[in-house]
Design a protein around this motif. Structure first.
Motif, PDB file in Angstrom:
ATOM      1  N   SER A  16     -28.642   9.996  47.447  1.00 16.78           N
ATOM      2  CA  SER A  16     -27.387   9.246  47.447  1.00 16.78           C
ATOM      3  C   SER A  16     -26.227  10.053  46.855  1.00 16.78           C
ATOM      4  O   SER A  16     -25.069   9.658  46.955  1.00 16.78           O
ATOM      5  CB  SER A  16     -27.551   7.950  46.654  1.00 16.78           C
ATOM      6  N   LEU A  17     -26.542  11.174  46.210  1.00 19.41           N
ATOM      7  CA  LEU A  17     -25.491  11.966  45.546  1.00 19.41           C
ATOM      8  C   LEU A  17     -24.738  12.808  46.569  1.00 19.41           C
ATOM      9  O   LEU A  17     -25.341  13.348  47.497  1.00 19.41           O
ATOM     10  CB  LEU A  17     -26.106  12.862  44.466  1.00 19.41           C
ATOM     11  N   ARG A  18     -23.429  12.901  46.385  1.00 24.80           N
ATOM     12  CA  ARG A  18     -22.593  13.621  47.347  1.00 24.80           C
ATOM     13  C   ARG A  18     -21.926  14.832  46.711  1.00 24.80           C
ATOM     14  O   ARG A  18     -21.457  14.754  45.568  1.00 24.80           O
ATOM     15  CB  ARG A  18     -21.512  12.684  47.914  1.00 24.80           C
ATOM     16  N   CYS A  19     -21.868  15.902  47.463  1.00 25.68           N
ATOM     17  CA  CYS A  19     -21.224  17.140  47.041  1.00 25.68           C
ATOM     18  C   CYS A  19     -19.804  16.857  46.533  1.00 25.68           C
ATOM     19  O   CYS A  19     -19.045  16.133  47.189  1.00 25.68           O
ATOM     20  CB  CYS A  19     -21.184  18.080  48.235  1.00 25.68           C
ATOM     21  N   GLY A 169     -27.240  19.878  51.916  1.00 27.47           N
ATOM     22  CA  GLY A 169     -26.890  21.298  51.902  1.00 27.47           C
ATOM     23  C   GLY A 169     -25.400  21.586  51.907  1.00 27.47           C
ATOM     24  O   GLY A 169     -24.970  22.699  52.213  1.00 27.47           O
ATOM     25  N   ARG A 170     -24.582  20.592  51.526  1.00 28.58           N
ATOM     26  CA  ARG A 170     -23.141  20.854  51.433  1.00 28.58           C
ATOM     27  C   ARG A 170     -22.847  21.597  50.126  1.00 28.58           C
ATOM     28  O   ARG A 170     -23.357  21.209  49.074  1.00 28.58           O
ATOM     29  CB  ARG A 170     -22.347  19.544  51.483  1.00 28.58           C
ATOM     30  N   LYS A 175     -16.405  25.642  49.848  1.00 27.24           N
ATOM     31  CA  LYS A 175     -15.296  24.812  50.322  1.00 27.24           C
ATOM     32  C   LYS A 175     -14.052  25.037  49.442  1.00 27.24           C
ATOM     33  O   LYS A 175     -12.947  25.239  49.944  1.00 27.24           O
ATOM     34  CB  LYS A 175     -15.727  23.337  50.263  1.00 27.24           C
ATOM     35  N   GLU A 176     -14.245  25.036  48.126  1.00 25.72           N
ATOM     36  CA  GLU A 176     -13.115  25.213  47.201  1.00 25.72           C
ATOM     37  C   GLU A 176     -12.465  26.585  47.347  1.00 25.72           C
ATOM     38  O   GLU A 176     -11.254  26.718  47.283  1.00 25.72           O
ATOM     39  CB  GLU A 176     -13.582  25.022  45.751  1.00 25.72           C
ATOM     40  N   TYR A 177     -13.296  27.612  47.532  1.00 19.18           N
ATOM     41  CA  TYR A 177     -12.735  28.969  47.615  1.00 19.18           C
ATOM     42  C   TYR A 177     -11.889  29.120  48.870  1.00 19.18           C
ATOM     43  O   TYR A 177     -10.886  29.824  48.868  1.00 19.18           O
ATOM     44  CB  TYR A 177     -13.839  30.042  47.548  1.00 19.18           C
ATOM     45  N   ARG A 178     -12.293  28.422  49.935  1.00 20.22           N
ATOM     46  CA  ARG A 178     -11.468  28.465  51.153  1.00 20.22           C
ATOM     47  C   ARG A 178     -10.122  27.783  50.892  1.00 20.22           C
ATOM     48  O   ARG A 178      -9.084  28.232  51.336  1.00 20.22           O
ATOM     49  CB  ARG A 178     -12.201  27.780  52.319  1.00 20.22           C
TER      50      ARG A 178
ATOM     51  N   PHE B 253     -14.716  27.007  39.683  1.00 23.70           N
ATOM     52  CA  PHE B 253     -14.698  25.750  40.430  1.00 23.70           C
ATOM     53  C   PHE B 253     -13.511  25.650  41.393  1.00 23.70           C
ATOM     54  O   PHE B 253     -13.200  24.566  41.870  1.00 23.70           O
ATOM     55  CB  PHE B 253     -14.681  24.561  39.457  1.00 23.70           C
ATOM     56  N   GLY B 254     -12.859  26.791  41.639  1.00 25.32           N
ATOM     57  CA  GLY B 254     -11.735  26.803  42.568  1.00 25.32           C
ATOM     58  C   GLY B 254     -10.410  26.672  41.848  1.00 25.32           C
ATOM     59  O   GLY B 254     -10.264  25.828  40.968  1.00 25.32           O
TER      60      GLY B 254
END
Lengths: 186, 292
Positions: A16-19, A169-170, A175-178, B253-254
């Motif tokens: 149930s936990l989300r990235c 697998g997210r 994502k943050e670095y992009r 953490f960005g």
């Protein structure tokens, strides 16, 4: 209000936990790092029993400072997770539900999370004095001769962390670095 | 001739070990405070605030800033007409041993890297460097360096034609791959020139000078055979800009503030070489220099 979760972690909770979710974690966790993971791997390869049960557990990649007069230790915090990625599948096979450490993980390790439906929590490196306020007890459970690298059982008390890789697998970091790479907005 | 006794050096090393473990240096504190106003990411700003809160708690309660209390290294910058009598190694290691026990610091030294890696239990042996400069005054520097950030340090032998662009590109590559787990925002010590070994020495020494003043104390440069020219400063600026565009940000953490400060030390080198060493340090740059 941040979501609060408590160990041991059942599969339904993990899934149930989300990235990107910020959490407070309570309950028991095992500390492990380079030497104790190497020792564990060796015991398994020799077909020996392990002196701890990791089913549904949380592994905290950490090596705290020694106990002081009135506290179980002075400082405790996450160590680099990617360095220990070679042992991740072994931990998942032993039933470990989640790991807690610092920094992004290798591409192979990210994939293992969706394959085994497990999660990775990230905390901030270099906050050992602050995080010590969120860890109540400390008890060595295996390999005491390894000093700070011994396997210990610690009790987390609303320990702040972020879901950095979820069971699908997210990966939070990539994502943050992009988002943040490139020129400043002004 | 001035004589400095090794026992005296031991006494200072003991107090510096505890000082750097518990108290964040004021220049580092200032750099984090400045980064707070420049950081665009909200999570990044929150993390920078946590770093300051952590430093406050550590100092107030004499608790280590980080559970990785690091590998201690001692740097002596000996002035002219000065000699040290006695057994420096014995006194320094005795001091580190006592500070580790008294301060409840973590023992983080593995005795035989390729063998069983048994923990020595007291943070010895200690790396000691002793360099001489041609100015007045003798200084003692002590650094406690965590394994997470040292893991990201790297060295490369570039071609002379690579120039500043080659250096910046290499540093950016190192930070992009190793920076996220090295506890950013980072301090970068860069050694350019010299030889394979000198470039690494320069890189680490470059982290010893205060980051809140523009000029580096001359004895630090002179002792290491280094220099910091206008070109070095231009290179620092180019590196800072490049690294702060990686998006790694506070805590990895960005965000924008991946790096809090860069120091480039140069030294003359062979006509065929351009050695570059990058010494990564976490946001808790724990070191201090005192005159002795």
């Amino acid at each position: 209000m941040l979501k609060e979760i408590t160990t041991p972690f059942k599969p339904e909770l993990i899934e149930s936990l989300r990235c990107g979710e910020d959490l407070l974690i309570s309950g028991f966790a095992f500390t492990m790092r380079d030497a104790s993971l190497s020792r564990t791997s060796k015991l398994l390869s020799e077909g020996m029993p392990l002196p701890f049960d990791l089913d549904c557990s949380l592994i905290f990649y950490a090596g705290p400072t020694p106990p002081t007069r009135d506290k179980p230790f002075g400082a405790i915090g996450p160590t680099t997770s990617a360095r220990l990625d070679g042992y991740l599948e072994m931990l998942f096979k032993l039933g470990v539900a989640a790991t807690l450490g610092k920094g992004p993980r290798t591409a192979e390790a990210v994939l293992l999370h969706s394959e085994y439906m497990r999660v990775y929590f990230a905390a901030v490196g270099g906050l050992g004095a602050l995080y010590a306020r969120h860890v109540r007890s400390h008890e060595i459970v295996a390999f005491p001769e390894l000093g700070c690298e011994a396997v210990s059982r610690v009790e987390l008390d609303r320990f702040p962390a972020l879901v950095a890789i979820d069971s699908e697998g997210r990966d939070f970091f990539q994502k943050e670095y992009r988002t943040w790479s490139g020129s400043f907005s002004d | 001739m001035r004589e400095i006794k090794a026992e005296y050096i031991g006494e200072i090393v003991y107090s510096l070990c505890l000082d750097v473990s518990f108290r964040l240096p004021p220049d580092v504190q200032k750099c984090i405070e400045q980064a707070l106003s420049a950081e665009e990411s909200e999570r990044g700003r929150n993390i920078l605030n946590l770093l300051l809160e952590n430093a406050f708690l550590a100092g107030e309660n004499s608790v280590p800033i980080c559970q990785d209390t690091g590998l201690f290294s001692v740097m002596l910058f000996v002035g002219k007409d000065t000699f040290i009598s006695g057994d420096i190694r014995y006194e320094v290691e005795d001091a580190v041993r006592r500070a580790t026990a008294d301060g409840a610091l973590r023992a983080s030294v593995a005795s035989n890297p390729l063998g069983e890696r048994k923990n020595t239990g007291d943070n010895t042996p200690v790396g000691i460097t002793c360099s001489r400069h041609s100015l007045e005054g003798t200084y003692l520097g002590l650094m406690a360096k965590g394994g997470g950030s040292e893991m990201g340090s790297a060295i490369k032998m570039l071609s002379p034609s690579s120039g500043i662009d080659g250096v910046v590109e290499f540093v950016k590559e190192v930070v992009s791959t190793k920076g996220p787990s090295a506890c950013p925002p980072l301090f970068l010590g860069i050694g350019v020139g010299g030889s394979f070994d000198l470039s690494a020495r320069l890189a680490k020494t470059a982290l010893m000078a205060p980051f809140d003043i523009d000029d580096v104390p001359l004895f630090i440069l002179d002792a290491g055979g280094g220099q910091r020219s206008g070109v070095s400063k231009k290179c620092e600026e180019a590196i800072l800009n490049a690294v702060n565009m990686t998006g790694i940000g506070p805590g990895g953490f960005g965000g924008r503030m991946t790096c809090l400060g860069v120091r480039v030390f140069e030294a003359p080198c062979h006509i065929a070489n351009l050695p570059v060493a990058v010494c990564l340090n976490c946001h808790a740059l724990r070191r201090k220099i005192v005159q002795i």
